[in-house]
Design a protein around this motif. Structure first.
Motif, PDB file in Angstrom:
ATOM      1  N   GLN A 190       1.156  -1.466  -0.157  1.00  0.00           N
ATOM      2  CA  GLN A 190       0.063   0.243   0.019  1.00  0.00           C
ATOM      3  C   GLN A 190       0.885   1.346   0.171  1.00  0.00           C
ATOM      4  N   VAL A 191       2.164   1.030   0.750  1.00  0.00           N
ATOM      5  CA  VAL A 191       2.880   2.661   0.969  1.00  0.00           C
ATOM      6  C   VAL A 191       3.675   2.784  -1.043  1.00  0.00           C
ATOM      7  N   TRP A 192       4.162   1.001  -0.886  1.00  0.00           N
ATOM      8  CA  TRP A 192       4.361   1.670  -2.236  1.00  0.00           C
ATOM      9  C   TRP A 192       3.277   1.913  -3.405  1.00  0.00           C
ATOM     10  N   ASP A 193       2.316   1.744  -2.970  1.00  0.00           N
ATOM     11  CA  ASP A 193       1.116   2.223  -4.178  1.00  0.00           C
ATOM     12  C   ASP A 193       1.135   4.120  -4.027  1.00  0.00           C
ATOM     13  N   LEU A 194       1.006   4.103  -2.920  1.00  0.00           N
ATOM     14  CA  LEU A 194       0.714   6.043  -2.601  1.00  0.00           C
ATOM     15  C   LEU A 194       1.469   6.625  -2.553  1.00  0.00           C
ATOM     16  N   GLY A 239       5.352   5.084  -4.617  1.00  0.00           N
ATOM     17  CA  GLY A 239       5.994   4.700  -5.408  1.00  0.00           C
ATOM     18  C   GLY A 239       7.639   5.221  -5.035  1.00  0.00           C
ATOM     19  N   SER A 240       7.774   5.334  -3.603  1.00  0.00           N
ATOM     20  CA  SER A 240       9.672   5.630  -3.246  1.00  0.00           C
ATOM     21  C   SER A 240       9.961   4.685  -2.659  1.00  0.00           C
ATOM     22  N   THR A 241      11.484   4.764  -2.635  1.00  0.00           N
ATOM     23  CA  THR A 241      12.155   3.518  -1.783  1.00  0.00           C
ATOM     24  C   THR A 241      12.006   4.501  -0.845  1.00  0.00           C
ATOM     25  N   VAL A 242      11.992   5.679  -0.208  1.00  0.00           N
ATOM     26  CA  VAL A 242      11.774   6.945   0.655  1.00  0.00           C
ATOM     27  C   VAL A 242      10.659   6.318   1.898  1.00  0.00           C
ATOM     28  N   GLY A 243       9.743   6.369   0.614  1.00  0.00           N
ATOM     29  CA  GLY A 243       8.275   5.321   1.519  1.00  0.00           C
ATOM     30  C   GLY A 243       7.767   4.509   2.173  1.00  0.00           C
ATOM     31  N   THR A 244       8.328   3.328   1.541  1.00  0.00           N
ATOM     32  CA  THR A 244       8.890   1.906   2.006  1.00  0.00           C
ATOM     33  C   THR A 244       9.350   2.107   3.504  1.00  0.00           C
ATOM     34  N   ASN A 304      -7.976   4.865   1.705  1.00  0.00           N
ATOM     35  CA  ASN A 304      -7.456   5.624   1.719  1.00  0.00           C
ATOM     36  C   ASN A 304      -6.033   5.893   1.366  1.00  0.00           C
ATOM     37  N   ARG A 305      -6.223   7.265   1.017  1.00  0.00           N
ATOM     38  CA  ARG A 305      -4.938   7.685  -0.277  1.00  0.00           C
ATOM     39  C   ARG A 305      -3.716   8.774   0.700  1.00  0.00           C
ATOM     40  N   ASN A 306      -4.092   8.761   2.114  1.00  0.00           N
ATOM     41  CA  ASN A 306      -3.092   9.498   2.691  1.00  0.00           C
ATOM     42  C   ASN A 306      -2.255   8.462   3.673  1.00  0.00           C
ATOM     43  N   VAL A 307      -1.414   8.433   2.748  1.00  0.00           N
ATOM     44  CA  VAL A 307      -0.458   7.506   3.305  1.00  0.00           C
ATOM     45  C   VAL A 307       0.423   7.985   5.438  1.00  0.00           C
ATOM     46  N   VAL A 308      -0.361   8.518   5.556  1.00  0.00           N
ATOM     47  CA  VAL A 308       0.500   9.243   7.535  1.00  0.00           C
ATOM     48  C   VAL A 308      -0.282   8.260   7.891  1.00  0.00           C
ATOM     49  N   LEU A 309      -1.759   8.769   7.618  1.00  0.00           N
ATOM     50  CA  LEU A 309      -2.599   8.412   8.294  1.00  0.00           C
ATOM     51  C   LEU A 309      -1.615   6.768   8.301  1.00  0.00           C
ATOM     52  N   LEU A 364      12.589  -1.962  -4.817  1.00  0.00           N
ATOM     53  CA  LEU A 364      12.839  -1.142  -5.962  1.00  0.00           C
ATOM     54  C   LEU A 364      13.976  -2.140  -7.298  1.00  0.00           C
ATOM     55  N   VAL A 365      14.790  -4.097  -5.462  1.00  0.00           N
ATOM     56  CA  VAL A 365      15.276  -4.651  -6.273  1.00  0.00           C
ATOM     57  C   VAL A 365      14.901  -5.440  -7.100  1.00  0.00           C
ATOM     58  N   ASN A 366      13.372  -5.502  -6.651  1.00  0.00           N
ATOM     59  CA  ASN A 366      12.545  -6.547  -7.423  1.00  0.00           C
ATOM     60  C   ASN A 366      11.942  -5.974  -9.216  1.00  0.00           C
ATOM     61  N   GLU A 367      11.530  -4.405  -9.253  1.00  0.00           N
ATOM     62  CA  GLU A 367      11.114  -3.998 -10.189  1.00  0.00           C
ATOM     63  C   GLU A 367      12.510  -3.271 -10.953  1.00  0.00           C
ATOM     64  N   ILE A 368      13.993  -3.094 -10.293  1.00  0.00           N
ATOM     65  CA  ILE A 368      14.988  -3.302 -11.330  1.00  0.00           C
ATOM     66  C   ILE A 368      15.533  -4.576 -12.112  1.00  0.00           C
ATOM     67  N   ARG A 369      15.085  -5.285 -11.800  1.00  0.00           N
ATOM     68  CA  ARG A 369      16.092  -6.594 -11.838  1.00  0.00           C
ATOM     69  C   ARG A 369      14.511  -7.979 -12.506  1.00  0.00           C
ATOM     70  N   PHE A 370      13.689  -7.332 -11.282  1.00  0.00           N
ATOM     71  CA  PHE A 370      12.446  -9.051 -12.242  1.00  0.00           C
ATOM     72  C   PHE A 370      11.131  -8.119 -12.980  1.00  0.00           C
TER      73      PHE A 370
END
Length: 428
Positions: free
Chosen positions: A43-47, A49-54, A107-112, A249-255
């Motif tokens: 859910q956080v990756w969907d909201l 799309g950042s490794t900072v988020g995860t 919910n689309r609010n990552v803070v919540l 991120l590894v999954n997206e880059i390599r697979f």
């Protein structure tokens, strides 16, 4: 000696009903936690799309662990530990319901979302120190390591089945069903805790324990090289080399970002862990627990560095399996050492320190990894982190002779324990 018991010592489950209840409830909670971990990560990756988020997931849980874990240790040495775990497990159930509700509402609010994750972690952190003292109170001394190994096996089994189950649930019924599954398993955990006998800390009403209880855990850890060395080893390994936040991120880059591959990363760690757990009957009989932990932590770092260098899927999964096996050996030996080396009147506070390091360390390590990968790359972060962890563990080994030479007390020949532990015996 019977060769069979060298693989998995099940005496704690067969001979102690209270421990069996504890194990069932903990196992259910661990399965639900793994399902929720994948759901939150997705859910956080969907909201964001950042490794900072995860990575922020690790920050939210890590801060909650530090703030409430230490408080939980003080409470565990001051009140009935069973009552404390009952209350905090009920709090986790409320949070699981909240996660389900926000998913149903779209919910689309990552803070919540992160706030709910932090609240659930806070409840778990408050009760974790008390929960960690249960095996040593429910089991004879010669079965404590076996009980901890059984708990770790169930955790690794949850890591193996949980991510795959989460992927199936999310793919077919979406996030609300995954969070709902966590709520159901938490109900099982609540029911299991209710059946446990009361467990007041031994010596909790003494003058020594009443004086500055918040500092007692630090004092005894710093005075015993085996304790601080064991905890420093674990912190070195997890803070510098935790890889979970980098998996998307590894999954997206390599697979190609395949969700099933993301689940395989987590499951590979569990395969190694559960394999080591099934052989834990051997590990729990090794008396050189400190040396075993040091070696296992070093292997963990090297395996994650290998994962960072791997291109094809199968070698990458192999390195993660080795890392999972090393982590299991390290956790089992560390947990037994800490519980057996700590007087019961201080076990809550010392367990809180161990739990903060054992859980907050990985979460903060995930945050560190996410930040570093956003500035460099995921493979570079994995390789440098794994090698740095190995060097840090080597430094602990070089400077802590007591941990290197530590031997657990010899196991005495004891009569067979009764099927059910008497509550009066447990409460002292």
């Amino acid at each position: 000696m019977n060769r069979r018991v060298r693989f998995l010592d099940t005496r704690p489950l067969r001979r102690s009903r209270p421990f069996r209840d504890l194990w069932i409830g903990t196992s259910a909670s661990q399965l639900g936690g793994q399902i929720a971990t994948v759901a939150v990560l997705a859910q956080v990756w969907d909201l964001t799309g950042s490794t900072v988020g995860t990575g922020a997931i690790g920050l939210a849980t890590g801060l909650s662990m530090v703030l409430f874990g230490l408080l939980g240790g003080t409470l565990a040495d001051s009140v009935d530990r069973r009552a404390l775990v009952r209350a905090t497990t009920a709090g986790q159930l409320l949070v699981a319901a909240g996660l389900s509700a926000q998913a149903v509402a779209g919910n689309r609010n990552v803070v919540l979302l992160l706030a709910l994750v932090a609240a659930g972690t806070a409840c778990g952190a408050l009760g974790a120190p008390a929960r960690r003292t249960f095996p040593v109170r429910l089991l004879p001394a010669d079965q404590v390591a076996a009980g901890l190994a059984l708990t770790n096996v169930s955790f690794q089994a949850a890591m193996l089945a949980g991510p795959a189950l989460a992927g199936l649930i999310i793919a077919r019924w979406d996030l609300p069903a995954a969070y709902g599954a966590q709520a159901v398993t938490t109900v099982v955990s609540v029911l299991a805790v209710i059946r446990l006998p009361a467990m007041k800390p031994e010596g909790a009403d003494t003058h020594l324990t009443r004086r500055r209880p918040e500092r007692g855990g630090w004092r005894i850890v710093l005075r015993r090289p085996t304790l601080w060395g064991s905890m420093a080893t674990d912190l070195s390994a997890t803070l510098l080399a935790m890889p979970i936040a980098l998996f998307p991120l590894v999954n997206e880059i390599r697979f190609g970002g395949n969700p099933q591959t993301l689940g395989l990363f987590l499951s590979a760690v569990a395969v190694g862990g559960i394999t080591a757990g099934l052989l834990s009957g051997t590990v729990t009989r090794w008396r050189r627990g400190g040396l075993v932990q040091l070696c296992a932590a070093a292997v963990w770092g090297l395996a994650l560095a290998g994962f960072g260098l791997s291109g094809p899927l199968w070698p990458a999964l192999g390195y993660l399996a080795v890392a999972g096996a090393a982590d299991t050996v390290s956790v089992v030996t560390r947990s037994a050492l800490v519980q057996l080396e700590t007087p019961d009147a201080y076990r809550g506070r010392v367990s809180s320190l161990e739990h903060v390091i054992g859980v907050a360390g990985p979460e903060l390590g995930n945050f560190r990894g996410g930040l570093m990968a956003s500035a460099t790359s995921a493979p570079f972060t994995l390789v440098t982190g794994g090698l740095s962890a190995t060097l840090a563990v080597a430094a602990v080994a070089a400077t802590n002779a007591s941990l290197r030479a530590y031997r657990t007390p010899p196991t005495p020949d004891e009569p067979t324990a009764p099927e059910t532990v008497d509550a009066a015996t447990v409460t002292g």
